[in-house]
Design a protein around this motif. Structure first.
Motif, PDB file in Angstrom:
ATOM      1  N   HIS A 199      40.640  35.031  38.279  1.00  0.00           N
ATOM      2  CA  HIS A 199      39.307  34.523  38.591  1.00  0.00           C
ATOM      3  C   HIS A 199      39.144  34.129  40.054  1.00  0.00           C
ATOM      4  O   HIS A 199      38.007  33.846  40.484  1.00  0.00           O
ATOM      5  CB  HIS A 199      38.980  33.317  37.701  1.00  0.00           C
ATOM      6  N   LEU A 224      44.194  34.676  28.960  1.00  0.00           N
ATOM      7  CA  LEU A 224      42.825  34.564  29.478  1.00  0.00           C
ATOM      8  C   LEU A 224      41.806  34.350  28.367  1.00  0.00           C
ATOM      9  O   LEU A 224      40.605  34.247  28.640  1.00  0.00           O
ATOM     10  CB  LEU A 224      42.459  35.828  30.265  1.00  0.00           C
ATOM     11  N   THR A 259      40.957  25.444  38.291  1.00  0.00           N
ATOM     12  CA  THR A 259      41.606  26.147  37.184  1.00  0.00           C
ATOM     13  C   THR A 259      42.131  25.165  36.147  1.00  0.00           C
ATOM     14  O   THR A 259      41.947  25.361  34.937  1.00  0.00           O
ATOM     15  CB  THR A 259      42.757  27.009  37.713  1.00  0.00           C
ATOM     16  N   HIS A 272      45.389  32.621  35.535  1.00  0.00           N
ATOM     17  CA  HIS A 272      43.954  32.312  35.629  1.00  0.00           C
ATOM     18  C   HIS A 272      43.490  32.323  37.085  1.00  0.00           C
ATOM     19  O   HIS A 272      42.391  32.824  37.390  1.00  0.00           O
ATOM     20  CB  HIS A 272      43.672  30.945  34.992  1.00  0.00           C
ATOM     21  N   LEU A 304      40.862  24.839  32.200  1.00  0.00           N
ATOM     22  CA  LEU A 304      41.796  25.015  31.085  1.00  0.00           C
ATOM     23  C   LEU A 304      41.814  23.794  30.168  1.00  0.00           C
ATOM     24  O   LEU A 304      41.798  23.912  28.942  1.00  0.00           O
ATOM     25  CB  LEU A 304      43.205  25.296  31.618  1.00  0.00           C
TER      26      LEU A 304
END
Length: 364
Positions: free
Chosen positions: A137, A223, A144, A133, A148
């Motif tokens: 990104h 993702l 992050t 991730h 999540l």
């Protein structure tokens, strides 16, 4: 008085001390004496003291304290037997399999690689999800993790685990099984690091061709992309093939070199598995990852790109570099540096243990 003890004797009566004047025996008598001694189990020691002169007679030099018929084999203690029977500085098959990750049969290396790869992946998969991730990104570690957890809790860290487990076990099985085949075919006159690099790089390139689609699926599931986005499963193949082949060549060369360097002078000393496997596995993995991590970032971004916005490899390099320079290629490396060393150490130990346990099942 008893005879003096010699430094090295073949039997208890033939000493290296004082010897009596040689006594000449007729050839027939010498032959009869020799047969008698041979029947007593002294063929080597008695025959070694016989010499034939120019007159056709045989001379024998007995000890001044004993006659040939009194010779008896010298008995060795258990320690002397062990010392005589076990040569020093000679590697056993198990020790060679520790030193060389590709040593052993194809089935042994394939099975050990699959088991080691699958078991380690289970422990580090959440870290890999966070890293993916961050790479895709360009976000920080706290952001992050927050994203999540808000999307699916801790379970989101294991999203895509099933295909990842299958792909990783198959990946390591092909890598080490095929690598052992390639290395056995290479000329033994080549330097060992060259053979390691060639076998590791060749096997890694082949397995990337076979398994890149499964890795793409894993990346997209991590993702949270919909399954309708499964087109173009070979997106990112270029950097993936480069990273895999170059990375395995570096890892195997460094790992095997460290295992050889850290081995004791006498391979029989110390336990088969020790701190050496942790050091060599961790160091080889960190060196490899520092060299190849930018290629992994490039691969992940190419894999994650939607079908409507696909870019070539050069276009993706330009975009990432414009987005943050060289540091953009190392986004996500902070949580990875420690984990890659732990991962490398655990994988190397798991590989060695698996080969040791499976060795009797898959002999060379």
């Amino acid at each position: 008085p008893p005879p003096p003890v010699a430094a090295a004797t073949c039997c208890s009566c033939h000493t290296s001390g004082s010897m009596a004047t040689p006594t000449r025996l007729p050839a027939a008598a010498a032959t009869s004496s020799l047969r008698s001694s041979l029947s007593d189990g002294l063929s080597g020691s008695f025959a070694g003291n016989m010499r034939r002169d120019s007159g056709g007679e045989t001379s024998h030099e007995p000890s001044e304290y004993s006659s040939p018929k009194e010779c008896k084999p010298k008995l060795l203690s258990e320690g002397e037997v062990a010392s005589a029977d076990i040569p020093h500085n000679v590697e056993t098959s198990s020790q060679r399999q520790v030193i060389d990750a590709m040593q052993g049969s194809v089935a042994l290396n394939a099975a050990a690689g699959a088991i080691a790869g699958g078991s380690v992946l289970m422990a580090v998969f959440p870290i890999d999800s966070v890293k993916t991730h961050m790479q895709a990104h360009g976000t920080s570690l706290p952001n992050t993790l927050s994203t999540l957890v808000s999307r699916g809790g801790l379970g989101s860290l294991y999203r895509g685990f099933s295909p990842a487990m299958a792909e990783h076990a198959l990946n390591r099985g092909i890598l080490f099984g095929l690598g052992s085949v390639i290395k056995k075919k290479l000329p033994e006159s080549w330097a060992e690091p060259v053979r390691d690099a060639a076998s590791g790089g060749g096997a890694a390139l082949f397995k990337t061709v076979m398994l890149h689609p499964a890795d793409t699926i894993k990346c997209r599931w991590q993702l949270g992309q919909p399954r309708s986005e499964l087109g173009g499963l070979y997106q990112g193949f270029g950097p993936a093939a480069m990273r895999s082949s170059v990375g395995m060549a570096i890892w195997l060369s460094v790992r095997n070199a460290l295992e050889r360097a850290l081995q004791p002078s006498d391979p029989a000393e110390g336990p088969l598995i020790s701190y050496r496997q942790f050091i060599s596995g961790a160091t080889a993995s960190v060196v490899t990852d520092l060299c190849t991590f930018p290629l992994d970032t490039l691969k992940k971004n190419l894999q994650a790109a939607p079908s409507s916005a696909r870019l070539t490899m050069s276009e993706m390099v330009t975009r990432l570099f414009a987005d943050g320079g060289l540091r953009r290629f190392y986004v996500g490396y902070t949580p990875r540096l420690v984990m890659v060393s732990i991962n490398g150490a655990l994988f190397n130990v798991s590989l060695v243990v698996s080969k040791w346990l499976l060795g009797p099942i898959f002999p060379e």
